[in-house]
Motif scaffolding. Structure first.
Motif: not given
Length: 696
Positions: A613-636
């Motif tokens: 999924m997409t997101g930002s720093a405002e989403d809080g620490p519990d969500w940060q492990q699931h938020i990636r930029n475009k290049d990381k999503r492509r590799k995944l």
């Protein structure tokens, strides 16, 4: 028919070639040592005399020495790989062999030597030969039928004994793989590969896997061949008819570079793509002709596009069901239109309404850019888009419709070009954003007032959708899901409804307002407020902790049982990002060993489940492990598409639901309300679908 042998099928095939005006010969007549020989050695895979004569006949203005140099280039294989040599030859075949020679005044001229005449089929030499023996590196092989054009072996047909099972197909396919290994010189020139048992027949490229060898169901294109016709006869008449065969080679073959694996795949259009694009090209020439230029806002017109007016700027709509190669159809269409003399170096604008769709379509064109003979460009901003479109001619531009913006809020979008040879190609053309009166499409029309429009969609236009027809016109090609399944272009979809009770926790309502704002960003304010209460209540119901635990337990149990029966990966589609995270947490409670570790997106660690999924720093620490930029999503994504990678379960809200092709994805669990084109696009990712109650 089961009593027939390969020889009988071969004889029948050669008779069909004779009927479409090919010369037919038996290989022994051409063998070395014979009076009528055309080969000095069994290692010769080209008929050099015919090729030399064709080069002289088609290039009379080019000096003899330059023609001889062109012949040497065609016969030489410099690339380190078979596909590399084939690609280099295809480029020479399509565009001519580059040569230089000295003019009478002493200057150096650069030119191209034509190997075939694409515009005058009968100016070429056409020959079908059976049992053509090739000996290379002590390997002795004898393909059943070789199709030569000007002495070049462009087609190969491998025949097997007719039988009731599919064994013939595997045997014929494996024979082609043997030719690639043992007599690669023949395959250097191969453009089209056919396998058949006489009753059934499949066509593909020499790099294709078995699943990409497809049936060819039509001859002229408008209607299917008769049900009583043999598939091989339909294929011979439909593919190898002289003008169609040249057209297929010139405009409907692409080489795709995989940026992740480094592999190169040769792609050939299917019959539905070939004939749809041919119809679209004709309609584009009609729609862009000089004629009426005034708009007819809100006008509804339905019927065959043959009734379209010259210059009305409505090319039509191509409806090819999800998963049947719509992006490739758009690619082949672009290549044809760019080369068409009537279009006078057009500008093509590929339009989507979401960034992920723009990413996927632009990526397809980047990987196959040779066919459009120029570098596709992507608009990164409103200003960049205006710069790309403010040109005198040419260009392949990708953008989202939202970038056609007025310079001032509430104003009119600036005019970028009055040219008539601008074609707007809209992906998923039926979406509500294409509002002719006052929506985003109004800005597009103001920016490009004389552009013509063609729509590509994977789902049918709704009967009440007048906007789509007003902008694009009606259908010019239909390839629905039933036909795609029959052709094995897509696999059957199996659906199972699963029930999970809903319960409301009122304390959750305030937490989901931000999520709602993101999803409904494009809605009118009044409608947005009406939707808010309904959506918030439903999201809270679906995301109730007890229900999530119930859904997670059911998913784990069901998926593990499914793995006992068949291998495959799974996608879980949730209603919001919050629910995605909660479902992931609930699954990991049940199966801790499936957890995603830190920094394991692209290093192959044995994680099983991940949220994308997409997101930002405002989403809080519990969500940060699931938020990636475009290049990381492509590799995944590359990991998820790899069948043996341990990453097997992905949880999404709407990422990867459109244009994401992963053959290893066999199961989708839908736990959100979906219908219409959104549901069609989603289920086209998989071979089975399981829905809980919100999706029903």
């Amino acid at each position: 028919m089961n009593s027939l042998d390969e020889s009988t099928v071969e004889t029948a095939a050669l008779s069909w070639f004779e009927e479409i005006a090919y010369e037919v010969a038996h290989a022994p007549r051409l063998a070395p040592g014979e009076i009528t020989t055309e080969r000095t050695s069994f290692s010769d895979v080209t008929l050099d005399g015919r090729l030399r004569d064709a080069i002289a006949r088609l290039n009379p203005a080019i000096p003899s020495d330059a023609r001889k140099e062109a012949l040497r280039k065609v016969l030489r294989h410099d690339a380190p790989s078979l596909v590399g040599n084939n690609r280099a030859f295809h480029r020479m075949l399509r565009d001519g062999v580059p040569v230089e020679y000295r003019r009478d005044d002493g200057s150096i001229a650069g030119d191209h030597v034509r190997l075939v005449d694409f515009d005058s089929p009968d100016a070429n030499d056409w020959l079908a030969v059976n049992q053509f023996t090739v000996i290379e590196s002590q390997n002795n092989r004898r393909p059943d039928i070789i199709v030569f054009v000007n002495g070049l072996p462009l087609g190969i047909i491998e025949l097997k004994i007719p039988e009731d099972s599919d064994k013939w197909f595997a045997a014929a396919y494996n024979q082609i793989q043997t030719y690639k290994q043992e007599i690669p010189s023949l395959m250097h020139y191969n453009e089209v590969t056919v396998v058949s048992d006489g009753l059934e027949a499949r066509v593909g490229s020499f790099t294709a896997n078995q699943e990409w060898f497809k049936v060819w169901r039509t001859i002229e294109g408008e209607f299917d061949a008769l049900a009583t016709a043999l598939e091989l006869e339909t294929l011979v008449r439909g593919v190898f008819e002289k003008r169609r065969f040249l057209d297929l080679i010139r405009n409907f073959i692409a080489f795709e570079d995989d940026p992740d694996s480094g592999e190169v795949h040769k792609l050939i259009a299917g019959y539905h793509q070939f004939h749809a694009v041919k119809a679209a090209v004709d309609e584009t020439v009609r729609a862009t002709a000089k004629g009426r230029t005034e708009e007819v806002p809100g006008r509804y017109w339905a019927g065959k596009m043959e009734g379209g007016k010259e210059g009305d700027r409505r090319v039509g709509v191509i409806w090819h069901t999800q998963g049947s190669g719509k992006s490739l159809s758009m690619l082949f269409y672009a290549g044809c239109i760019i080369e068409h003399p009537a279009m006078q170096n057009p500008t093509l604008v590929f339009l989507t309404d979401r960034n992920d769709l723009d990413d996927q379509l632009f990526g397809q064109f980047q990987r196959c850019h040779e066919i459009v003979r120029q570098t596709p460009m992507r608009a990164e901003s409103v200003e960049h888009l205006r710069k790309l479109l403010n040109v005198a001619s040419g260009g392949v531009v990708f953008t989202t419709i939202q970038k056609f913006m007025p310079e001032e809020k509430g104003g009119k979008a600036p005019e970028l070009s009055k040219r008539r040879n601008i074609i707007v190609i809209a992906d998923e053309a039926h979406r509500s954003q294409y509002d002719l009166i006052d929506g985003l499409a109004r800005n597009l029309r103001d920016s490009l007032p004389n552009a013509s429009f063609i729509g590509f969609t994977g789902t049918p236009i709704e009967k009440t959708d007048a906007n789509t027809r007003a902008i694009f016109g009606d259908y010019i090609s239909i390839y629905d899901i039933q036909r795609a399944v029959a052709d094995k272009a897509t696999v059957p979809i199996y659906y199972e409804s699963r029930v999970a009770k809903l319960g409301l926790n009122a304390s959750e309502l305030p937490k989901i307002d931000k999520e709602f704002e993101e999803i409904t960003e494009g809605e009118e304010l009044t409608r947005k407020e009406k939707l808010k209460t309904k959506w918030a209540a439903l999201e809270a119901l679906v995301g109730n902790p007890k229900r999530i635990d119930l859904v997670a337990a059911d998913l784990v149990k069901h998926y593990e049982r499914r793995l006992e029966a068949m291998e495959g990966k799974a996608m879980i589609v949730c209603m919001s990002r919050r629910i995605c995270v909660e479902v992931y947490n609930a699954i990991i409670k049940l199966r801790p060993q499936w957890a995603s570790g830190p920094n394991d997106d692209d290093n192959g660690k044995s994680c099983v489940a991940k949220v994308v999924m997409t997101g930002s720093a405002e989403d809080g620490p519990d969500w940060q492990q699931h938020i990636r930029n475009k290049d990381k999503r492509r590799k995944l994504a590359a990991r998820f598409k790899t069948p043996n990678d341990p990453f097997k379960i992905v949880i999404v809200r709407d990422m990867w639901l459109t244009g994401f092709d992963a053959p290893s994805l066999s199961t989708m669990y839908v736990d959100k309300p979906m219908r219409g084109h959104a549901l069609m696009q989603a289920i086209a990712r998989v071979t089975a679908s399981f829905a809980t109650s919100p999706a029903v």
